[in-house]
Design a protein around this motif. Structure first.
Motif, PDB file in Angstrom:
ATOM      1  N   ASP A  93       0.869  -1.170   0.000  1.00 16.87           N
ATOM      2  CA  ASP A  93       0.000   0.000   0.000  1.00 16.87           C
ATOM      3  C   ASP A  93       0.913   1.229   0.000  1.00 16.87           C
ATOM      4  O   ASP A  93       1.913   1.242   0.703  1.00 16.87           O
ATOM      5  CB  ASP A  93      -0.826  -0.037   1.304  1.00 16.87           C
ATOM      6  CG  ASP A  93      -1.920   1.002   1.298  1.00 16.87           C
ATOM      7  OD1 ASP A  93      -1.698   2.086   0.755  1.00 16.87           O
ATOM      8  OD2 ASP A  93      -3.003   0.720   1.846  1.00 16.87           O
ATOM      9  N   ASP A  94       0.561   2.254  -0.776  1.00 16.89           N
ATOM     10  CA  ASP A  94       1.490   3.388  -0.884  1.00 16.89           C
ATOM     11  C   ASP A  94       1.720   4.095   0.449  1.00 16.89           C
ATOM     12  O   ASP A  94       2.791   4.636   0.675  1.00 16.89           O
ATOM     13  CB  ASP A  94       1.062   4.383  -1.973  1.00 16.89           C
ATOM     14  CG  ASP A  94      -0.289   5.004  -1.693  1.00 16.89           C
ATOM     15  OD1 ASP A  94      -0.980   4.518  -0.773  1.00 16.89           O
ATOM     16  OD2 ASP A  94      -0.653   5.968  -2.382  1.00 16.89           O
ATOM     17  N   LYS A  95       0.752   4.067   1.336  1.00 20.96           N
ATOM     18  CA  LYS A  95       0.923   4.783   2.601  1.00 20.96           C
ATOM     19  C   LYS A  95       2.086   4.201   3.426  1.00 20.96           C
ATOM     20  O   LYS A  95       2.662   4.882   4.263  1.00 20.96           O
ATOM     21  CB  LYS A  95      -0.379   4.795   3.418  1.00 20.96           C
ATOM     22  CG  LYS A  95      -0.742   3.471   4.027  1.00 20.96           C
ATOM     23  CD  LYS A  95      -1.958   3.619   4.947  1.00 20.96           C
ATOM     24  CE  LYS A  95      -2.245   2.409   5.803  1.00 20.96           C
ATOM     25  NZ  LYS A  95      -2.067   1.096   5.227  1.00 20.96           N
ATOM     26  N   ASN A  96       2.438   2.952   3.178  1.00 24.93           N
ATOM     27  CA  ASN A  96       3.522   2.335   3.932  1.00 24.93           C
ATOM     28  C   ASN A  96       4.899   2.660   3.373  1.00 24.93           C
ATOM     29  O   ASN A  96       5.902   2.355   4.000  1.00 24.93           O
ATOM     30  CB  ASN A  96       3.359   0.816   3.945  1.00 24.93           C
ATOM     31  CG  ASN A  96       2.254   0.394   4.877  1.00 24.93           C
ATOM     32  OD1 ASN A  96       1.969   1.093   5.843  1.00 24.93           O
ATOM     33  ND2 ASN A  96       1.626  -0.719   4.593  1.00 24.93           N
ATOM     34  N   TYR A  97       4.929   3.223   2.188  1.00 25.89           N
ATOM     35  CA  TYR A  97       6.237   3.438   1.558  1.00 25.89           C
ATOM     36  C   TYR A  97       6.478   4.912   1.258  1.00 25.89           C
ATOM     37  O   TYR A  97       6.924   5.288   0.190  1.00 25.89           O
ATOM     38  CB  TYR A  97       6.371   2.533   0.322  1.00 25.89           C
ATOM     39  CG  TYR A  97       6.204   1.070   0.709  1.00 25.89           C
ATOM     40  CD1 TYR A  97       7.191   0.421   1.445  1.00 25.89           C
ATOM     41  CD2 TYR A  97       5.042   0.367   0.414  1.00 25.89           C
ATOM     42  CE1 TYR A  97       7.042  -0.905   1.854  1.00 25.89           C
ATOM     43  CE2 TYR A  97       4.882  -0.957   0.816  1.00 25.89           C
ATOM     44  CZ  TYR A  97       5.890  -1.583   1.535  1.00 25.89           C
ATOM     45  OH  TYR A  97       5.725  -2.881   1.936  1.00 25.89           O
ATOM     46  N   GLN A  98       6.126   5.736   2.230  1.00 24.42           N
ATOM     47  CA  GLN A  98       6.327   7.179   2.097  1.00 24.42           C
ATOM     48  C   GLN A  98       7.761   7.563   2.412  1.00 24.42           C
ATOM     49  O   GLN A  98       8.261   8.561   1.929  1.00 24.42           O
ATOM     50  CB  GLN A  98       5.396   7.937   3.068  1.00 24.42           C
ATOM     51  CG  GLN A  98       3.931   7.724   2.826  1.00 24.42           C
ATOM     52  CD  GLN A  98       3.461   8.363   1.536  1.00 24.42           C
ATOM     53  OE1 GLN A  98       4.090   9.286   1.042  1.00 24.42           O
ATOM     54  NE2 GLN A  98       2.378   7.860   0.980  1.00 24.42           N
ATOM     55  N   LEU A  99       8.407   6.788   3.275  1.00 26.87           N
ATOM     56  CA  LEU A  99       9.723   7.177   3.760  1.00 26.87           C
ATOM     57  C   LEU A  99      10.820   6.458   2.983  1.00 26.87           C
ATOM     58  O   LEU A  99      11.260   5.386   3.346  1.00 26.87           O
ATOM     59  CB  LEU A  99       9.843   6.877   5.262  1.00 26.87           C
ATOM     60  CG  LEU A  99       8.822   7.555   6.170  1.00 26.87           C
ATOM     61  CD1 LEU A  99       8.998   7.088   7.611  1.00 26.87           C
ATOM     62  CD2 LEU A  99       8.925   9.065   6.108  1.00 26.87           C
ATOM     63  N   LEU A 100      11.209   7.078   1.904  1.00 27.69           N
ATOM     64  CA  LEU A 100      12.270   6.501   1.078  1.00 27.69           C
ATOM     65  C   LEU A 100      13.464   7.441   1.096  1.00 27.69           C
ATOM     66  O   LEU A 100      13.317   8.635   0.919  1.00 27.69           O
ATOM     67  CB  LEU A 100      11.799   6.341  -0.370  1.00 27.69           C
ATOM     68  CG  LEU A 100      10.558   5.485  -0.606  1.00 27.69           C
ATOM     69  CD1 LEU A 100      10.240   5.445  -2.093  1.00 27.69           C
ATOM     70  CD2 LEU A 100      10.763   4.075  -0.078  1.00 27.69           C
ATOM     71  N   VAL A 101      14.630   6.873   1.348  1.00 29.23           N
ATOM     72  CA  VAL A 101      15.849   7.673   1.340  1.00 29.23           C
ATOM     73  C   VAL A 101      16.710   7.213   0.171  1.00 29.23           C
ATOM     74  O   VAL A 101      16.998   6.025   0.041  1.00 29.23           O
ATOM     75  CB  VAL A 101      16.614   7.507   2.674  1.00 29.23           C
ATOM     76  CG1 VAL A 101      17.994   8.154   2.589  1.00 29.23           C
ATOM     77  CG2 VAL A 101      15.820   8.097   3.825  1.00 29.23           C
ATOM     78  N   PHE A 102      17.080   8.155  -0.679  1.00 25.92           N
ATOM     79  CA  PHE A 102      17.912   7.817  -1.829  1.00 25.92           C
ATOM     80  C   PHE A 102      19.372   8.116  -1.494  1.00 25.92           C
ATOM     81  O   PHE A 102      19.693   9.235  -1.100  1.00 25.92           O
ATOM     82  CB  PHE A 102      17.506   8.641  -3.047  1.00 25.92           C
ATOM     83  CG  PHE A 102      16.120   8.326  -3.545  1.00 25.92           C
ATOM     84  CD1 PHE A 102      15.936   7.459  -4.606  1.00 25.92           C
ATOM     85  CD2 PHE A 102      14.993   8.884  -2.932  1.00 25.92           C
ATOM     86  CE1 PHE A 102      14.658   7.161  -5.069  1.00 25.92           C
ATOM     87  CE2 PHE A 102      13.716   8.592  -3.390  1.00 25.92           C
ATOM     88  CZ  PHE A 102      13.551   7.722  -4.457  1.00 25.92           C
ATOM     89  N   SER A 103      20.231   7.117  -1.619  1.00 32.73           N
ATOM     90  CA  SER A 103      21.654   7.377  -1.443  1.00 32.73           C
ATOM     91  C   SER A 103      22.336   6.940  -2.732  1.00 32.73           C
ATOM     92  O   SER A 103      21.706   6.346  -3.605  1.00 32.73           O
ATOM     93  CB  SER A 103      22.214   6.597  -0.256  1.00 32.73           C
ATOM     94  OG  SER A 103      22.527   5.284  -0.652  1.00 32.73           O
TER      95      SER A 103
END
Ligand code: ZN
Length: 450
Positions: A171-181
């Motif tokens: 579900d998109d609400k669970n994957y709001q916190l993405l950190v790009f390195s």
């Protein structure tokens, strides 16, 4: 006189050059992105707020950050009211080419109740632009499927067993916190106020990265292309059922056992024999390229009351095909199965459980996933498979197995013998829908039926 003119000219020239250099330096200073840290403390009678925040030389970014911090502070002040409380806000950041991911963390403690809020803000220092997640990636169901499978694997690997399963729902609400390195993308899961950061290689998700940012990746690991992504969707919803003893005796419970990747004569035939002996029905999600050479087995399955569904033609990961190719693969398999059995398959199990919304909604089929994953392909041990089944099934479950291994066949038949003494009945997926009074819809997916 002539000498004076030269001096005046020289002074003017020096001034003009000086102004130019100065302007250039100011310009340079303004347009080179810089970040600093700014601290402040608010000490009230009953609460304190400690903030460590990013202060950059781009007012647009500062404004966005201030908005987040203000809203966190305001809701804390409202909540703390006359109680004792403490709020701490700080940040971390990481860089992916010219893109910064700013992670703002806030932890509040009011009367010893700790609450955590996390925000992530993206910033392109070249474009001097604050970005949203959707500017960087295609927010797609298929992407969340990959995130889900990687997170489940990571938690298993790290032996983290206590987590809220809802956190990993696709579900998109669970994957709001993405950190790009620069090395990896991190999916942050906040579990019991603690942060779990799951690293995922760009190679797995590169098809979901948006164009300008996608091009910037230096280290796409091509070899990952060929690696299979296993999706384990064994998240079970425990339904609290208040069934009393007499009811339990009168009402049978139903399970749909499903077998993927076959048919394979040396194991599928003994399985069919065992099912017949027990008057049990099952669902076979067969591969088109095997079915076309095993016409007798498919015919037998149908004549003995089993359900034959599709597992695509050659077990390709549908997420790696474009929509046209994915649908072509599905239709080709349907044609083969229709020719053999005279019945057009209605149900599809996507290989690895991988699919996206687009494929699902254009498939004209019902997708059947599973609620119990026996991992029989990994265990290859009759007793372990038997144990897992009898300890994990409930009424309405769809159980994933593969009719490729003798251990799977023996394990499931043994489990059926045990479970049938506990009022369980074994039905096809279609019968399970019937028993539960649910009409399966096309272009929808199901993990269980209850
Ligand atoms: Zn499979």
């Amino acid at each position: 006189m002539k000498k004076n003119k030269v001096i005046v000219f020289a002074i003017i020239l020096i001034c003009v050059v000086g102004v130019m250099i100065n302007t250039y330096l100011v310009w340079l200073n303004l347009f080179t992105f810089k970040i600093n840290t700014e601290n402040f403390i608010v000490d009230a009678n009953n609460y304190s707020i400690k903030v460590t925040k990013i202060k950059s030389n781009d007012w647009k970014l500062n404004k966005e950050i201030d908005n987040i911090i203000d809203s966190v502070q305001n809701s804390f002040i409202k909540e703390v009211n006359n109680k004792e409380g403490e709020l701490t806000i700080n940040y971390e950041y990481s860089k992916y080419n010219d893109i910064y991911s700013f992670h703002i963390k806030s932890i509040s403690s009011i009367k010893n109740i700790i609450k955590r809020k996390d925000h992530i803000l993206y910033y392109d220092k070249n474009e001097r632009k604050v970005l949203k997640q959707k500017d960087l990636i295609k927010r797609d169901y298929g992407l969340y499927t990959i995130f889900n499978s990687k997170c489940v694997d990571y938690l298993k690997e790290k032996n983290i067993s206590e987590y809220d399963e809802n956190l990993l729902e696709i579900d998109d609400k669970n994957y709001q916190l993405l950190v790009f390195s620069n090395e990896e993308i991190y999916v942050l899961i906040i579990n019991n106020n603690k942060e779990i950061s799951v690293p995922i290689k760009y190679g797995y998700i590169k098809e979901y990265l948006k164009e300008p940012y996608y091009k910037g990746i230096e280290k796409i690991e091509e070899e990952l292309e060929n690696k299979e992504i296993e999706v384990t969707e064994d998240k079970k919803e425990t339904v609290q059922e208040n069934v009393d003893k007499t009811e339990e005796l009168n009402f049978p419970k139903y399970i749909a056992f499903t077998f993927d990747d076959g048919p394979s004569p040396s194991t599928t035939i003994p399985l069919l024999d065992g099912l017949k002996e027990r008057n049990a029905k099952a669902t076979f999600f067969v591969l088109g390229n095997r079915a076309e050479n095993q016409i007798d087995i498919i015919t037998r399955m149908i004549s003995e009351g089993h359900l034959v569904g599709s597992h695509t033609y050659s077990h390709k990961n549908l997420l790696k095909l474009n929509l046209t190719d994915a649908l072509e693969d599905i239709n080709k398999t349907n044609d083969i199965l229709t020719n053999i059995s005279g019945v057009k398959p209605k149900y599809l199990r996507p290989p690895y459980g991988n699919y996206n919304k687009n494929i699902l909604e254009n498939s004209n089929m019902t997708f059947i996933l599973w609620s119990v994953d026996t991992e029989d392909w990994k265990k290859r041990d009759t007793e372990l498979i038997y144990d897992y089944i009898i300890n994990n099934v409930n009424d309405g479950d769809i159980v994933l197995l593969h009719d490729l291994y003798q251990t799977s066949v023996e394990g499931v038949l043994k489990a059926m013998d045990y479970l049938s003494t506990n009022n369980y009945r074994f039905v096809t997926v279609e019968e399970l829908f019937n028993k539960k009074g649910i009409t399966p819809e096309i272009n929808k997916s199901y993990r269980y039926v209850r």
